[in-house]
Design a protein around this motif. Sequence first.
Motif, PDB file in Angstrom:
ATOM      1  N   THR A  91      60.865 134.689 -27.056  1.00 17.94           N
ATOM      2  CA  THR A  91      59.896 134.113 -27.985  1.00 17.94           C
ATOM      3  C   THR A  91      58.589 134.910 -27.932  1.00 17.94           C
ATOM      4  N   PRO A  92      57.720 134.750 -28.936  1.00 14.02           N
ATOM      5  CA  PRO A  92      56.417 135.440 -28.906  1.00 14.02           C
ATOM      6  C   PRO A  92      55.576 135.060 -27.679  1.00 14.02           C
ATOM      7  N   GLN A  93      55.834 133.907 -27.088  1.00 10.70           N
ATOM      8  CA  GLN A  93      55.097 133.471 -25.899  1.00 10.70           C
ATOM      9  C   GLN A  93      55.667 134.073 -24.613  1.00 10.70           C
ATOM     10  N   GLY A  94      56.745 134.858 -24.724  1.00 12.45           N
ATOM     11  CA  GLY A  94      57.337 135.487 -23.543  1.00 12.45           C
ATOM     12  C   GLY A  94      58.352 134.631 -22.823  1.00 12.45           C
ATOM     13  N   ILE A  95      58.778 133.547 -23.438  1.00 17.52           N
ATOM     14  CA  ILE A  95      59.785 132.653 -22.860  1.00 17.52           C
ATOM     15  C   ILE A  95      61.149 133.033 -23.437  1.00 17.52           C
ATOM     16  N   CYS A  96      62.174 132.987 -22.619  1.00 18.49           N
ATOM     17  CA  CYS A  96      63.535 133.244 -23.098  1.00 18.49           C
ATOM     18  C   CYS A  96      64.116 131.952 -23.657  1.00 18.49           C
ATOM     19  N   SER A  97      64.538 131.998 -24.901  1.00 14.11           N
ATOM     20  CA  SER A  97      65.228 130.879 -25.522  1.00 14.11           C
ATOM     21  C   SER A  97      66.718 131.168 -25.421  1.00 14.11           C
ATOM     22  N   LEU A  98      67.462 130.270 -24.784  1.00 16.18           N
ATOM     23  CA  LEU A  98      68.888 130.468 -24.550  1.00 16.18           C
ATOM     24  C   LEU A  98      69.699 129.339 -25.155  1.00 16.18           C
ATOM     25  N   VAL A  99      70.793 129.688 -25.798  1.00 20.97           N
ATOM     26  CA  VAL A  99      71.790 128.709 -26.208  1.00 20.97           C
ATOM     27  C   VAL A  99      73.076 129.157 -25.519  1.00 20.97           C
ATOM     28  N   ILE A 100      73.553 128.322 -24.585  1.00 24.69           N
ATOM     29  CA  ILE A 100      74.734 128.652 -23.784  1.00 24.69           C
ATOM     30  C   ILE A 100      75.806 127.630 -24.102  1.00 24.69           C
ATOM     31  N   ASP A 101      76.874 128.097 -24.757  1.00 19.58           N
ATOM     32  CA  ASP A 101      77.949 127.209 -25.199  1.00 19.58           C
ATOM     33  C   ASP A 101      77.422 125.982 -25.923  1.00 19.58           C
ATOM     34  N   GLY A 102      76.412 126.189 -26.774  1.00 19.89           N
ATOM     35  CA  GLY A 102      75.880 125.118 -27.604  1.00 19.89           C
ATOM     36  C   GLY A 102      74.741 124.327 -26.994  1.00 19.89           C
ATOM     37  N   ALA A 103      74.461 124.494 -25.700  1.00 19.23           N
ATOM     38  CA  ALA A 103      73.360 123.783 -25.047  1.00 19.23           C
ATOM     39  C   ALA A 103      72.126 124.685 -25.027  1.00 19.23           C
ATOM     40  N   SER A 104      70.954 124.121 -25.345  1.00 11.00           N
ATOM     41  CA  SER A 104      69.722 124.882 -25.468  1.00 11.00           C
ATOM     42  C   SER A 104      68.887 124.805 -24.181  1.00 11.00           C
ATOM     43  N   TYR A 105      68.327 125.955 -23.779  1.00 15.49           N
ATOM     44  CA  TYR A 105      67.480 126.042 -22.591  1.00 15.49           C
ATOM     45  C   TYR A 105      66.310 126.958 -22.880  1.00 15.49           C
ATOM     46  N   GLU A 106      65.205 126.740 -22.169  1.00 22.73           N
ATOM     47  CA  GLU A 106      64.085 127.665 -22.173  1.00 22.73           C
ATOM     48  C   GLU A 106      63.900 128.143 -20.745  1.00 22.73           C
ATOM     49  N   ALA A 107      63.749 129.455 -20.574  1.00 24.42           N
ATOM     50  CA  ALA A 107      63.595 130.022 -19.240  1.00 24.42           C
ATOM     51  C   ALA A 107      62.392 130.948 -19.215  1.00 24.42           C
ATOM     52  N   ASP A 108      61.582 130.796 -18.187  1.00 24.40           N
ATOM     53  CA  ASP A 108      60.462 131.712 -17.947  1.00 24.40           C
ATOM     54  C   ASP A 108      60.953 132.693 -16.893  1.00 24.40           C
ATOM     55  N   VAL A 109      60.954 133.984 -17.220  1.00 22.31           N
ATOM     56  CA  VAL A 109      61.509 135.006 -16.329  1.00 22.31           C
ATOM     57  C   VAL A 109      60.402 135.988 -15.964  1.00 22.31           C
ATOM     58  N   LYS A 110      60.238 136.199 -14.646  1.00 24.70           N
ATOM     59  CA  LYS A 110      59.249 137.157 -14.153  1.00 24.70           C
ATOM     60  C   LYS A 110      59.944 138.135 -13.220  1.00 24.70           C
ATOM     61  N   ASP A 111      59.484 139.381 -13.217  1.00 27.12           N
ATOM     62  CA  ASP A 111      59.987 140.404 -12.308  1.00 27.12           C
ATOM     63  C   ASP A 111      59.036 140.459 -11.113  1.00 27.12           C
ATOM     64  N   GLU A 112      59.560 140.164  -9.922  1.00 25.98           N
ATOM     65  CA  GLU A 112      58.745 140.195  -8.710  1.00 25.98           C
ATOM     66  C   GLU A 112      59.487 140.956  -7.627  1.00 25.98           C
ATOM     67  N   ASP A 113      58.933 142.079  -7.218  1.00 28.86           N
ATOM     68  CA  ASP A 113      59.489 142.880  -6.128  1.00 28.86           C
ATOM     69  C   ASP A 113      60.953 143.235  -6.342  1.00 28.86           C
ATOM     70  N   GLY A 114      61.311 143.628  -7.550  1.00 28.15           N
ATOM     71  CA  GLY A 114      62.672 144.055  -7.835  1.00 28.15           C
ATOM     72  C   GLY A 114      63.667 142.935  -8.038  1.00 28.15           C
ATOM     73  N   ALA A 115      63.203 141.708  -8.032  1.00 24.24           N
ATOM     74  CA  ALA A 115      64.075 140.550  -8.292  1.00 24.24           C
ATOM     75  C   ALA A 115      63.474 139.770  -9.455  1.00 24.24           C
ATOM     76  N   PHE A 116      64.297 138.953 -10.077  1.00 23.94           N
ATOM     77  CA  PHE A 116      63.817 138.093 -11.146  1.00 23.94           C
ATOM     78  C   PHE A 116      63.558 136.704 -10.583  1.00 23.94           C
ATOM     79  N   VAL A 117      62.446 136.116 -10.971  1.00 32.47           N
ATOM     80  CA  VAL A 117      62.153 134.724 -10.662  1.00 32.47           C
ATOM     81  C   VAL A 117      62.292 133.972 -11.971  1.00 32.47           C
ATOM     82  N   VAL A 118      63.233 133.043 -12.010  1.00 35.43           N
ATOM     83  CA  VAL A 118      63.570 132.339 -13.240  1.00 35.43           C
ATOM     84  C   VAL A 118      63.256 130.856 -13.079  1.00 35.43           C
TER      85      VAL A 118
END
Length: 84
Positions: A39-66
């Motif tokens: 999204t323009p706000q930097g949030i990941c909008s996900l639809v997984i098998d029809g279910a909707s989720y919003e995820a905030d993903v950050k890169d920290e020290d080579g890993a993702f914090v979700v």
Amino acid sequence: MKLAVTIGDATEMIEVAGGAGRFRVTIGEQVLDVDARLTPQGICSLVIDGASYEADVKDEDGAFVVDVGGETYGIRVEEETRHI
């Protein structure tokens, strides 16, 4: 693309196919259809098998914090061939 995904002490091999925001993700015997958009706000909008989720993903020290659904996960992703 085959990947090794580690959350905590658990590592799963997954396969991701597709592109342009539409993917088929295979985790073991489970196959998921995923629509992923940033999204323009930097949030990941996900639809997984029809279910909707919003995820905030950050890169920290080579890993993702979700952050998703009030839970926070530290995730490491490597190409399957690099995973030892």
